[in-house]
Design a protein around this motif. Sequence first.
Motif, PDB file in Angstrom:
ATOM      1  N   ILE A  52      -3.117  10.605   4.817  1.00 21.95           N
ATOM      2  CA  ILE A  52      -2.214  10.578   3.668  1.00 21.95           C
ATOM      3  C   ILE A  52      -1.960  12.010   3.230  1.00 21.95           C
ATOM      4  CG2 ILE A  52      -1.872   9.730   1.310  1.00 21.95           C
ATOM      5  CD1 ILE A  52      -2.058   7.525   3.504  1.00 21.95           C
TER       6      ILE A  52
ATOM      7  N   HIS B 170      -2.208   3.426   7.888  1.00 26.93           N
ATOM      8  CA  HIS B 170      -1.025   4.206   7.516  1.00 26.93           C
ATOM      9  C   HIS B 170      -0.417   4.813   8.790  1.00 26.93           C
ATOM     10  CE1 HIS B 170       1.586   6.765   5.219  1.00 26.93           C
ATOM     11  NE2 HIS B 170       1.124   7.823   5.864  1.00 26.93           N
TER      12      HIS B 170
ATOM     13  N   LEU C  74       0.819  -1.214   0.000  1.00 24.77           N
ATOM     14  CA  LEU C  74       0.000   0.000   0.000  1.00 24.77           C
ATOM     15  C   LEU C  74       0.854   1.265   0.000  1.00 24.77           C
ATOM     16  CD1 LEU C  74      -2.814  -1.167   2.398  1.00 24.77           C
ATOM     17  CD2 LEU C  74      -3.035  -0.676  -0.053  1.00 24.77           C
ATOM     18  N   GLU C  75       1.964   1.232   0.705  1.00 27.09           N
ATOM     19  CA  GLU C  75       2.859   2.390   0.684  1.00 27.09           C
ATOM     20  C   GLU C  75       3.450   2.578  -0.715  1.00 27.09           C
ATOM     21  OE1 GLU C  75       3.776   4.633   3.562  1.00 27.09           O
ATOM     22  OE2 GLU C  75       1.773   3.805   3.838  1.00 27.09           O
TER      23      GLU C  75
ATOM     24  N   SER D 251      -4.951   1.839  -3.208  1.00 26.08           N
ATOM     25  CA  SER D 251      -4.326   2.867  -2.375  1.00 26.08           C
ATOM     26  C   SER D 251      -5.015   2.959  -1.022  1.00 26.08           C
ATOM     27  CB  SER D 251      -4.390   4.231  -3.061  1.00 26.08           C
ATOM     28  OG  SER D 251      -5.727   4.660  -3.178  1.00 26.08           O
ATOM     29  N   TRP D 252      -4.289   3.600  -0.096  1.00 23.45           N
ATOM     30  CA  TRP D 252      -4.903   3.982   1.168  1.00 23.45           C
ATOM     31  C   TRP D 252      -6.016   4.984   0.863  1.00 23.45           C
ATOM     32  CZ3 TRP D 252      -3.697   1.449   5.409  1.00 23.45           C
ATOM     33  CH2 TRP D 252      -2.390   1.015   5.663  1.00 23.45           C
ATOM     34  N   GLN D 253      -7.018   5.039   1.694  1.00 17.10           N
ATOM     35  CA  GLN D 253      -7.999   6.115   1.648  1.00 17.10           C
ATOM     36  C   GLN D 253      -7.335   7.359   2.252  1.00 17.10           C
ATOM     37  OE1 GLN D 253     -10.159   5.205  -0.585  1.00 17.10           O
ATOM     38  NE2 GLN D 253     -11.944   5.765   0.626  1.00 17.10           N
TER      39      GLN D 253
ATOM     40  N   CYS E 213       2.170   1.619  -3.592  1.00 14.76           N
ATOM     41  CA  CYS E 213       1.142   1.988  -4.569  1.00 14.76           C
ATOM     42  C   CYS E 213       0.563   3.379  -4.334  1.00 14.76           C
ATOM     43  CB  CYS E 213       0.019   0.955  -4.556  1.00 14.76           C
ATOM     44  SG  CYS E 213       0.522  -0.654  -5.195  1.00 14.76           S
ATOM     45  N   THR E 214       0.288   3.725  -3.092  1.00 16.06           N
ATOM     46  CA  THR E 214      -0.356   5.000  -2.787  1.00 16.06           C
ATOM     47  C   THR E 214       0.470   6.183  -3.257  1.00 16.06           C
ATOM     48  OG1 THR E 214      -1.523   4.040  -0.904  1.00 16.06           O
ATOM     49  CG2 THR E 214      -1.267   6.440  -0.904  1.00 16.06           C
TER      50      THR E 214
ATOM     51  N   CYS F   2      -1.413   4.143  -7.785  1.00 16.13           N
ATOM     52  CA  CYS F   2      -2.461   4.643  -6.882  1.00 16.13           C
ATOM     53  C   CYS F   2      -3.833   4.642  -7.550  1.00 16.13           C
ATOM     54  CB  CYS F   2      -2.111   6.025  -6.346  1.00 16.13           C
ATOM     55  SG  CYS F   2      -2.229   7.351  -7.554  1.00 16.13           S
TER      56      CYS F   2
ATOM     57  N   PHE G 164      -8.096   0.775   2.983  1.00 14.93           N
ATOM     58  CA  PHE G 164      -7.579   0.875   1.621  1.00 14.93           C
ATOM     59  C   PHE G 164      -8.620   0.360   0.652  1.00 14.93           C
ATOM     60  CE2 PHE G 164      -6.484  -3.480   2.654  1.00 14.93           C
ATOM     61  CZ  PHE G 164      -6.631  -4.167   1.465  1.00 14.93           C
TER      62      PHE G 164
END
Length: 144
Positions: free
Chosen positions: A143, A103, A30-31, A44-46, A33-34, A40, A52
């Motif tokens: 984020i 996150h 996730l880190e 991704s994280w919201q 990709c975001t 992303c 996510f």
Amino acid sequence: PVFIATFLSPMPSEPPSARFEFPSMLYGMLEDCTFDDDLCQIVSWQPHGLAFKVHDREAFERILPRWFKEKYESFRCLLEQWGFVKLSRGKDRGCWYQCNFGHGRKVKLHNIGKQEFLKDMPEYLSPRDEPNLYAMATAESKIA
């Protein structure tokens, strides 16, 4: 005895296993990709960093092998085994959430056992009990 212990220890070059290190591996994915302009758009994280979302399942299935050897359905099963629930309401509809995952919480994921990770997470969240993650977000989780 020292030789035996060394022999039985996992080799540092062994790839991590999603079966035992799933939260940490998921966090890394996730880190990656975001904060990537292309990835992303896939997962991704919201913005609040507490859940996510897979935005494009077909594209996600193509990039998943970069981090996991599992196919999408097995990956989804791992999410559920580790206590993630798919939210069904509001801005976070379709997002995956787990109360001990978010996150800014990577340090809490190192060598965490499944039972400890599942602590405080109900097996089922009814839609009316789904948390308002935007209200729960902290400066650490958001984020930027």
